[in-house]
Design a protein around this motif. Sequence first.
Motif, PDB file in Angstrom:
ATOM      1  N   ILE A 122       0.720  -2.474  -6.153  1.00 34.04           N
ATOM      2  CA  ILE A 122       0.443  -3.558  -5.023  1.00 34.04           C
ATOM      3  C   ILE A 122       1.638  -4.232  -5.169  1.00 34.04           C
ATOM      4  N   ARG A 123       2.275  -4.859  -7.237  1.00 33.80           N
ATOM      5  CA  ARG A 123       2.901  -6.076  -7.516  1.00 33.80           C
ATOM      6  C   ARG A 123       4.691  -5.179  -6.935  1.00 33.80           C
ATOM      7  N   TRP A 135       1.660   6.467  -1.084  1.00 31.99           N
ATOM      8  CA  TRP A 135       0.398   5.690  -1.455  1.00 31.99           C
ATOM      9  C   TRP A 135       0.208   5.130  -3.060  1.00 31.99           C
ATOM     10  N   ASP A 136       0.109   4.231  -3.360  1.00 34.11           N
ATOM     11  CA  ASP A 136      -0.122   3.794  -4.707  1.00 34.11           C
ATOM     12  C   ASP A 136      -0.883   1.893  -4.210  1.00 34.11           C
ATOM     13  N   LEU A 137      -2.038   2.150  -4.096  1.00 32.57           N
ATOM     14  CA  LEU A 137      -2.977   0.651  -4.154  1.00 32.57           C
ATOM     15  C   LEU A 137      -3.113   0.291  -5.615  1.00 32.57           C
ATOM     16  N   SER A 138      -2.653   0.688  -6.666  1.00 28.86           N
ATOM     17  CA  SER A 138      -2.823   0.258  -8.258  1.00 28.86           C
ATOM     18  C   SER A 138      -2.806  -0.835  -7.930  1.00 28.86           C
ATOM     19  N   ARG A 139      -2.897  -1.970  -9.388  1.00 30.87           N
ATOM     20  CA  ARG A 139      -2.360  -2.950  -9.690  1.00 30.87           C
ATOM     21  C   ARG A 139      -0.320  -2.897  -9.534  1.00 30.87           C
ATOM     22  N   GLY A 183       0.569  -0.920  -0.214  1.00 25.53           N
ATOM     23  CA  GLY A 183      -0.020   0.070  -0.131  1.00 25.53           C
ATOM     24  C   GLY A 183       0.581   1.178   0.193  1.00 25.53           C
ATOM     25  N   ARG A 184       1.969   0.879   0.056  1.00 22.37           N
ATOM     26  CA  ARG A 184       3.655   1.955   0.371  1.00 22.37           C
ATOM     27  C   ARG A 184       4.216   1.373  -0.155  1.00 22.37           C
TER      28      ARG A 184
END
Length: 331
Positions: free
Chosen positions: A128-129, A121-125, A93-94
């Motif tokens: 997350i990867r 913050w980055d909750l994109s696909r 998530g971070r």
Amino acid sequence: MITGGTDPSHLADALAWPDVQLSRLGFGAAPIAGLYAAVDEETAVATVDAAWEAGIRYFDTAPHYGLGRSERLLGAALAQRDRDSYVISTKAGRLLVPDPSPAADDSDNGFVVPATHRRVWDLSRDGIRRSLYDSLDRLGLDRVDLLYLHDPEHRMDQALATGLPALIELRDEGTVRAIGVGSKDTDALTLLVHESDLDAVMVAGRYTLLRQPALDRLFPACQTRGVVVVAAAVFNSGLLATPDPEPDATYDYQATPPALLERARRLAATCADHGAVLPQAALQFPLRHPLVRSVVVGMRSPLEVTQNVELLADAVPPQLWTALREQDLIP
């Protein structure tokens, strides 16, 4: 299907997903990354070694902890261990992005480490990867067993639209074995349990001897959906960590409200009346609920490991729980 553990020690007497077994006491790796006070590498490794020798086989970390330092130290300390003999979880998530003009340290975020990176913050696909692959690199591993979405309560639209689908995709691929969400926000956790296919939730500070708001909606949702619970921050960041709570004890990493301090003191007095101490009851209480599979406790030294293991091993008198119920101090 959830099955029983095979290790006869009291620490490993846990329930498990297939191939993912959680010891009853989990090692929280935030403190060894300098949470509120610096910890040198030698002490950090010795602390993980002490946990291993005590029978702990579940280790939890996150990129957020010390700007990756927790993952690096934990990976180094476990490098010579049989990978199939322990469970490790981290979080997404971070992202950690190099900071060209860093502050002196990361103390504004609670960690006494050089602020060489900043959290984004980055909750994109893709986010997350990338977070997982960066974590694997820092850990020096080819897999983690359990991946949590970390503190998504202020980004729920993204969590539902891209964050959790990305975790599910990773699980379907076999890149991770189980997925979950970690937060202290029980409303957010409840919604995500209902709206997604999770294996676990890590609830921080909301199912403790002091407070149990997770019972209202979160635990019934987990029961319905077959989601297991990992309880974290069971000392409420310090208030329940000593036999006699002091006025300057912290709750949720802030000054303790007077009403909660008084309640903690009542809990402590009742424990003492029954030959127990407050942190002993605080550590054992969450595990009395059938949904709670593990209690994760942050530890920064071999001494803290020894103390926590002993607190868990020394069962409190059953009469204590009766007395606490009769005084309306626990449900």
